[in-house]
Design an enzyme around this catalytic site. Structure first.
Site, short mmCIF file in Angstrom:
data_model
loop_
_atom_site.label_atom_id
_atom_site.label_comp_id
_atom_site.label_asym_id
_atom_site.label_seq_id
_atom_site.Cartn_x
_atom_site.Cartn_y
_atom_site.Cartn_z
N ASN A 134 -2.18 39.73 6.97
CA ASN A 134 -3.58 40.22 6.58
C ASN A 134 -4.06 39.79 5.49
OD1 ASN A 134 -2.46 42.20 4.63
ND2 ASN A 134 -1.64 43.30 6.34
N ASP B 188 0.79 45.98 10.87
CA ASP B 188 0.99 47.00 11.77
C ASP B 188 0.60 46.81 13.05
OD1 ASP B 188 2.00 49.53 12.74
OD2 ASP B 188 0.89 50.55 11.26
N LYS C 84 7.34 47.25 22.66
CA LYS C 84 6.89 46.15 22.32
C LYS C 84 5.38 45.92 22.86
CE LYS C 84 11.45 43.55 22.19
NZ LYS C 84 12.14 42.66 22.58
N PHE D 57 -2.90 54.81 1.25
CA PHE D 57 -3.77 54.40 1.19
C PHE D 57 -4.53 54.36 2.79
CE2 PHE D 57 -3.05 53.30 -2.96
CZ PHE D 57 -4.21 52.57 -3.50
N LYS E 59 -5.67 61.42 8.47
CA LYS E 59 -4.25 60.61 7.99
C LYS E 59 -3.58 61.50 7.15
CE LYS E 59 -2.60 56.01 6.55
NZ LYS E 59 -3.19 54.64 6.17
N LYS F 137 0.23 62.72 8.40
CA LYS F 137 1.33 61.88 7.49
C LYS F 137 1.82 62.81 6.70
CE LYS F 137 0.06 57.82 9.30
NZ LYS F 137 0.58 57.06 10.43
#
Length: 397
Positions: free
Chosen positions: A209, A278, A288, A323, A337, A341
């Protein structure tokens, strides 16, 4: 950064004395009040007028010089000093400082100083390695001086080895570490992740990225300047790491997860700013994800959610900050988030906002906690880093 700070530079008789002019100039640019004291031998290598021109202050050499305002000058300067750096420090002056001999302006002033004192030895390799000099350096350390290890290389005398004074940039870093910021993180251990990761597609190509690591590196540096013991886990970037920070380089998301797992338990604060490449599939059951590329099927290994792992496995008393980089619904997604998390704070930004995101020297962020949401104006990433760390220190839980 050093506005209101008084820096005293002690310059002794060494060929490296000329380099201190660059250091004095750099300190003045950072708005420090710079005062230079030279031994008489030092004046054989560089003229005091050079330092007076650069600093705007009288360069002191003679203890009994009457050409200044009426005061006991060495005591007055010693009281004002926030840090005293002796560089280059000759074997002679090192010996005098170690044993309390005050027979010139430099040694008299440093003996009267209670501020942090730094010493940068510079001399011939054989002199530096002499057991007498080494013992004197140990005595200085015993009395609270910080001795800066000399560099190794080709010396002015023609020898090659230890004894070379570090470059002015290194000496400046020691001064900044000592006095730039209040040590409100002293005794704390901080883990910061930064930069991108790279996921190999084949022997030639990889997916990554646009992260440059600037934000994470700024956070690591701010924590270091505030007295923390900092570990920086970083993906591949093109910027130099901050000094006095333990750096663990990684490449893939799996590498980063492994590095974090090895040391996260001992940390007091964890700040995950890395932009991990990610590629978790939408359906967690899939191990996968397949991508068609020119008819070939490419399998990308499922990457671990580092922030979720930290939130689920935190030890008591740990602060965890993540972040969130969004392009829409920034607040809603970031609050979700934070809860999902199980972390203490999310630093959110919208990549579509001018001055925010990857590749810039500025950022526009919103600091989100369970009970608060504070939007910051556009500012440099160094200032954003300072604001983030201050917010963490003020966190009430």
């Amino acid at each position: 950064m050093l506005k209101g700070k008084t820096v005293v530079l002690g310059v002794t008789g060494s060929i490296a004395a000329y380099k201190i002019a660059n250091l004095a100039s750099a300190l003045v640019k950072l708005q420090a009040d710079v005062n230079v004291i030279m031994t008489k031998n030092a004046t054989n290598f560089i003229n005091p007028i050079t330092f007076e021109t650069l600093t705007g202050n009288k360069c002191l050499v003679d203890t009994f010089d009457r050409n200044f305002q009426f005061s006991v000058e060495h005591v007055a300067l010693a009281k004002r000093a926030d840090v005293f750096l002796v560089a280059p420090a000759s074997a002679n002056v090192i010996g005098k400082m170690a044993h309390g001999i005050a027979d010139d302006m430099l040694t008299t002033t440093i003996l009267a100083c209670k501020c942090p004192k730094l010493v940068s030895p510079a001399m011939n390799t054989n002199m530096y390695e002499n057991p007498i000099v080494q013992d004197n350096l140990k005595v200085l350390e015993k009395y609270g001086f910080e001795v800066i290890d000399p560099a190794s290389g080709y010396l002015a005398c023609g020898d090659t080895g230890a004894g070379k004074m570090p470059e002015p940039e290194t000496l400046l870093a020691y001064i900044l570490k000592t006095i730039a910021l209040e040590k409100d993180l002293a005794g704390k251990k901080v883990l910061v992740t930064a930069g991108p990761t790279q996921e190999k597609i084949d022997p030639v190509r990889f997916i990554t990225n646009h992260s440059t690591g600037k934000m994470g590196y700024a956070i690591a540096e701010n924590c270091m300047l505030r007295g923390a013991e900092v570990t920086l886990v970083t993906g591949p970037v093109a910027i130099a790491p901050p000094p006095f920070v333990k750096v663990i380089p990684v490449v893939t998301a799996a590498d980063m997860a492994e590095a974090v797992k090895e040391c996260y338990q001992e940390q007091d604060i964890i700040i995950k700013s890395a932009a991990v490449a990610d590629y978790r599939p939408e359906h967690p059951a899939e191990e996968k994800v397949k991508k068609q590329d020119g008819g070939a099927s490419i399998e990308l290994e499922r990457t671990e959610d580092i922030l979720a792992f930290l939130g689920a496995n935190r030890r008591e008393g740990q602060f965890i900050c993540g972040f969130s980089m969004e392009t829409e619904h920034m607040l809603e997604n970031s609050r979700a988030k934070l809860e999902k998390k199980k972390v203490d704070m999310i630093v959110a930004n919208n990549l579509k906002v001018t001055g925010a995101g990857f590749g810039t020297d500025t950022n526009v962020v919103t600091l989100i906690t369970k009970d608060d949401c504070r939007e910051l104006e556009i500012m440099s990433k160094a200032d954003v880093a300072a604001a983030i760390v201050t917010e963490i220190l003020n966190f009430k839980g």
